[in-house]
Enzyme design. Structure first.
Site, PDB file in Angstrom:
ATOM      1  N   LYS A  13       9.673   2.178  -2.003  1.00  0.00           N
ATOM      2  CA  LYS A  13      10.107   3.364  -1.254  1.00  0.00           C
ATOM      3  C   LYS A  13      10.784   2.960   0.062  1.00  0.00           C
ATOM      4  CE  LYS A  13       5.852   4.936  -1.005  1.00  0.00           C
ATOM      5  NZ  LYS A  13       5.122   3.833  -1.672  1.00  0.00           N
ATOM      6  N   ARG A  88       1.189  12.365   0.255  1.00  0.00           N
ATOM      7  CA  ARG A  88       0.234  11.547  -0.512  1.00  0.00           C
ATOM      8  C   ARG A  88      -0.987  12.300  -0.984  1.00  0.00           C
ATOM      9  NH1 ARG A  88       0.874   5.479   1.197  1.00  0.00           N
ATOM     10  NH2 ARG A  88       2.679   5.797   2.482  1.00  0.00           N
ATOM     11  N   ARG A 127       4.989 -10.285   0.274  1.00  0.00           N
ATOM     12  CA  ARG A 127       5.788  -9.515   1.233  1.00  0.00           C
ATOM     13  C   ARG A 127       5.537  -9.944   2.674  1.00  0.00           C
ATOM     14  NH1 ARG A 127       5.604  -3.034   1.703  1.00  0.00           N
ATOM     15  NH2 ARG A 127       3.375  -3.364   1.946  1.00  0.00           N
ATOM     16  N   ARG A 156       1.593  -7.779   6.688  1.00  0.00           N
ATOM     17  CA  ARG A 156       0.802  -6.585   6.972  1.00  0.00           C
ATOM     18  C   ARG A 156      -0.647  -6.827   6.590  1.00  0.00           C
ATOM     19  NH1 ARG A 156       4.199  -1.457   4.699  1.00  0.00           N
ATOM     20  NH2 ARG A 156       2.092  -0.843   4.105  1.00  0.00           N
ATOM     21  N   ARG A 167      -5.773   0.467  -1.865  1.00  0.00           N
ATOM     22  CA  ARG A 167      -4.580   1.341  -1.851  1.00  0.00           C
ATOM     23  C   ARG A 167      -4.251   1.834  -3.262  1.00  0.00           C
ATOM     24  NH1 ARG A 167      -0.620  -2.617   0.956  1.00  0.00           N
ATOM     25  NH2 ARG A 167       0.955  -0.975   0.928  1.00  0.00           N
TER      26      ARG A 167
HETATM   27  P1  AP5 Z   1       8.580  -1.692  -0.163  1.00  0.00           P
HETATM   28  O1  AP5 Z   1       9.963  -1.145  -0.188  1.00  0.00           O
HETATM   29  O2  AP5 Z   1       7.993  -2.065   1.136  1.00  0.00           O
HETATM   30  O3  AP5 Z   1       7.602  -0.716  -0.983  1.00  0.00           O
HETATM   31  P2  AP5 Z   1       6.898   0.624  -0.506  1.00  0.00           P
HETATM   32  O4  AP5 Z   1       6.826   1.527  -1.711  1.00  0.00           O
HETATM   33  O5  AP5 Z   1       7.534   1.171   0.728  1.00  0.00           O
HETATM   34  O6  AP5 Z   1       5.470   0.031  -0.226  1.00  0.00           O
HETATM   35  P3  AP5 Z   1       4.521   0.132   1.052  1.00  0.00           P
HETATM   36  O7  AP5 Z   1       3.483  -0.906   0.803  1.00  0.00           O
HETATM   37  O8  AP5 Z   1       5.252   0.085   2.334  1.00  0.00           O
HETATM   38  O9  AP5 Z   1       4.040   1.571   0.811  1.00  0.00           O
HETATM   39  P4  AP5 Z   1       2.748   2.217   1.169  1.00  0.00           P
HETATM   40  O10 AP5 Z   1       3.100   3.513   0.587  1.00  0.00           O
HETATM   41  O11 AP5 Z   1       1.448   1.669   0.742  1.00  0.00           O
HETATM   42  O12 AP5 Z   1       2.702   1.962   2.759  1.00  0.00           O
HETATM   43  P5  AP5 Z   1       3.144   2.834   3.994  1.00  0.00           P
HETATM   44  O13 AP5 Z   1       3.764   1.950   4.954  1.00  0.00           O
HETATM   45  O14 AP5 Z   1       3.891   4.054   3.582  1.00  0.00           O
HETATM   46  O15 AP5 Z   1       8.567  -2.934  -1.183  1.00  0.00           O
HETATM   47  C1  AP5 Z   1       7.411  -3.728  -1.345  1.00  0.00           C
HETATM   48  C2  AP5 Z   1       7.850  -5.185  -1.563  1.00  0.00           C
HETATM   49  O16 AP5 Z   1       8.616  -5.255  -2.767  1.00  0.00           O
HETATM   50  C3  AP5 Z   1       8.768  -5.717  -0.450  1.00  0.00           C
HETATM   51  O17 AP5 Z   1       8.464  -7.060  -0.263  1.00  0.00           O
HETATM   52  C4  AP5 Z   1      10.184  -5.548  -1.006  1.00  0.00           C
HETATM   53  O18 AP5 Z   1      11.079  -6.508  -0.481  1.00  0.00           O
HETATM   54  C5  AP5 Z   1       9.936  -5.748  -2.495  1.00  0.00           C
HETATM   55  N1  AP5 Z   1      10.846  -4.991  -3.351  1.00  0.00           N
HETATM   56  C6  AP5 Z   1      11.308  -3.724  -3.164  1.00  0.00           C
HETATM   57  N2  AP5 Z   1      12.126  -3.367  -4.179  1.00  0.00           N
HETATM   58  C7  AP5 Z   1      12.167  -4.424  -5.036  1.00  0.00           C
HETATM   59  C8  AP5 Z   1      12.838  -4.662  -6.273  1.00  0.00           C
HETATM   60  N3  AP5 Z   1      13.622  -3.731  -6.846  1.00  0.00           N
HETATM   61  N4  AP5 Z   1      12.646  -5.868  -6.885  1.00  0.00           N
HETATM   62  C9  AP5 Z   1      11.839  -6.819  -6.320  1.00  0.00           C
HETATM   63  N5  AP5 Z   1      11.182  -6.665  -5.114  1.00  0.00           N
HETATM   64  C10 AP5 Z   1      11.355  -5.467  -4.497  1.00  0.00           C
HETATM   65  O19 AP5 Z   1       1.721   3.333   4.511  1.00  0.00           O
HETATM   66  C11 AP5 Z   1       0.793   2.422   5.051  1.00  0.00           C
HETATM   67  C12 AP5 Z   1      -0.508   3.123   5.365  1.00  0.00           C
HETATM   68  O20 AP5 Z   1      -0.274   4.172   6.331  1.00  0.00           O
HETATM   69  C13 AP5 Z   1      -1.182   3.837   4.186  1.00  0.00           C
HETATM   70  O21 AP5 Z   1      -1.967   2.949   3.406  1.00  0.00           O
HETATM   71  C14 AP5 Z   1      -2.024   4.863   4.930  1.00  0.00           C
HETATM   72  O22 AP5 Z   1      -3.162   4.263   5.526  1.00  0.00           O
HETATM   73  C15 AP5 Z   1      -1.094   5.303   6.055  1.00  0.00           C
HETATM   74  N6  AP5 Z   1      -0.241   6.415   5.647  1.00  0.00           N
HETATM   75  C16 AP5 Z   1       1.122   6.421   5.610  1.00  0.00           C
HETATM   76  N7  AP5 Z   1       1.560   7.592   5.192  1.00  0.00           N
HETATM   77  C17 AP5 Z   1       0.469   8.354   4.941  1.00  0.00           C
HETATM   78  C18 AP5 Z   1       0.297   9.672   4.465  1.00  0.00           C
HETATM   79  N8  AP5 Z   1       1.330  10.471   4.143  1.00  0.00           N
HETATM   80  N9  AP5 Z   1      -0.967  10.133   4.334  1.00  0.00           N
HETATM   81  C19 AP5 Z   1      -2.044   9.377   4.673  1.00  0.00           C
HETATM   82  N10 AP5 Z   1      -1.944   8.117   5.120  1.00  0.00           N
HETATM   83  C20 AP5 Z   1      -0.689   7.613   5.260  1.00  0.00           C
END
Ligand code: AP5
Length: 211
Positions: A13, A88, A127, A156, A167
């Site tokens: 994402k 979420r 990552r 991270r 997660r």
């Molecule tokens: P990346 O693009 O970073 O994936 P992502 O889906 O954004 O994954 P995140 O781990 O950032 O998402 P998340 O939803 O757990 O964390 P968030 O920061 O939102 O890609 C991942 C890896 O794959 C990277 O290394 C990238 O280079 C690689 N990659 C990407 N595309 C690829 C491809 N096509 N091929 C190969 N490699 C690829 O949230 C963090 C925390 O914040 C949550 O756990 C929670 O505690 C809190 N939080 C955030 N939002 C909320 C909410 N709405 N409600 C409650 N808590 C929340």
């Protein structure tokens, strides 16, 4: 245009959000980025969110809805937003719908990135992210330099194996039901194959949006 990017942690994402934003000319809003910035700044929000985030648990809905409400009322989002990881839980989906309705808007598309857990563990264990602009990388060492802004790459805390397991469990229990909620409410949900080259995934997403 309000687009919800939906999917498991590591689905891509955060990688796709800025690419789609630049193609569609609307800004991104990522609750994870807002929360990490608050943790770094040591604000009240950051102090509240830090422990949940490090464990891989969700931050309470009331906190998230406060962030979304505040951000979406900013003029930069008047033309729309790419919402990255914003919705979420079902209460968050309901809250967002209510907020958008106040300004006569609605969710225009939900893009659900589909990926299996094995690929997620592979991605997240390799990552690193830029500590300044949050760009994610795979297979780059901690301490390398970000191509986009020159910041340092860090790992991270929630990419440690225990937190990744939490997660994925939290996704199954609290986040996956949101897709059914969107389907029941007639929102246009498209499942996107999230595996393959980054640019191929972007093209699939753009095609789903009719571009
Ligand atoms: P990346 O693009 O970073 O994936 P992502 O889906 O954004 O994954 P995140 O781990 O950032 O998402 P998340 O939803 O757990 O964390 P968030 O920061 O939102 O890609 C991942 C890896 O794959 C990277 O290394 C990238 O280079 C690689 N990659 C990407 N595309 C690829 C491809 N096509 N091929 C190969 N490699 C690829 O949230 C963090 C925390 O914040 C949550 O756990 C929670 O505690 C809190 N939080 C955030 N939002 C909320 C909410 N709405 N409600 C409650 N808590 C929340």
């Amino acid at each position: 245009m309000i687009i919800v990017l939906f999917g498991k942690p590591g689905a891509g994402k955060g990688t796709q959000a800025p690419l789609l934003a630049s193609e569609l000319n609307v800004p991104t809003l990522a609750t994870g980025d807002v929360l990490r910035a608050a943790v770094r700044a040591g604000t009240v929000l950051g102090v509240k969110a830090k422990t949940c985030m490090e464990r891989g648990e969700l931050v309470p809905d009331s906190v998230i809805l406060g962030i979304i409400g505040e951000e979406l009322s900013e003029p930069q989002y008047a033309r729309g937003a790419i919402l990255d990881g914003v919705v979420r839980t079902v209460p968050q989906a309901e809250g967002l719908q209510r907020m958008l309705a106040v300004s006569g808007r609605k969710v225009d598309a939900v893009l659900a990135f589909d990926i299996d857990n094995e690929e997620i563990v592979r991605r997240l264990s390799g990552r690193t992210v830029c500590e300044r602009c949050q760009t994610p990388y795979t297979g780059r060492e901690v301490g390398s330099v970000c191509e986009r802004c020159g910041g340092g790459l860090v790992r991270r805390k929630d990419d440690e194996p225990d937190a990744v397991r939490t997660r994925l469990r939290v996704y199954d229990e609290q986040t996956a039901p949101v897709l059914d909620w969107y389907l029941q409410h007639g929102e246009p949900v498209t499942v996107i194959d999230a595996v393959g080259a980054v640019e191929d995934v972007t093209q699939r997403a753009l095609r789903a949006l009719g571009r």
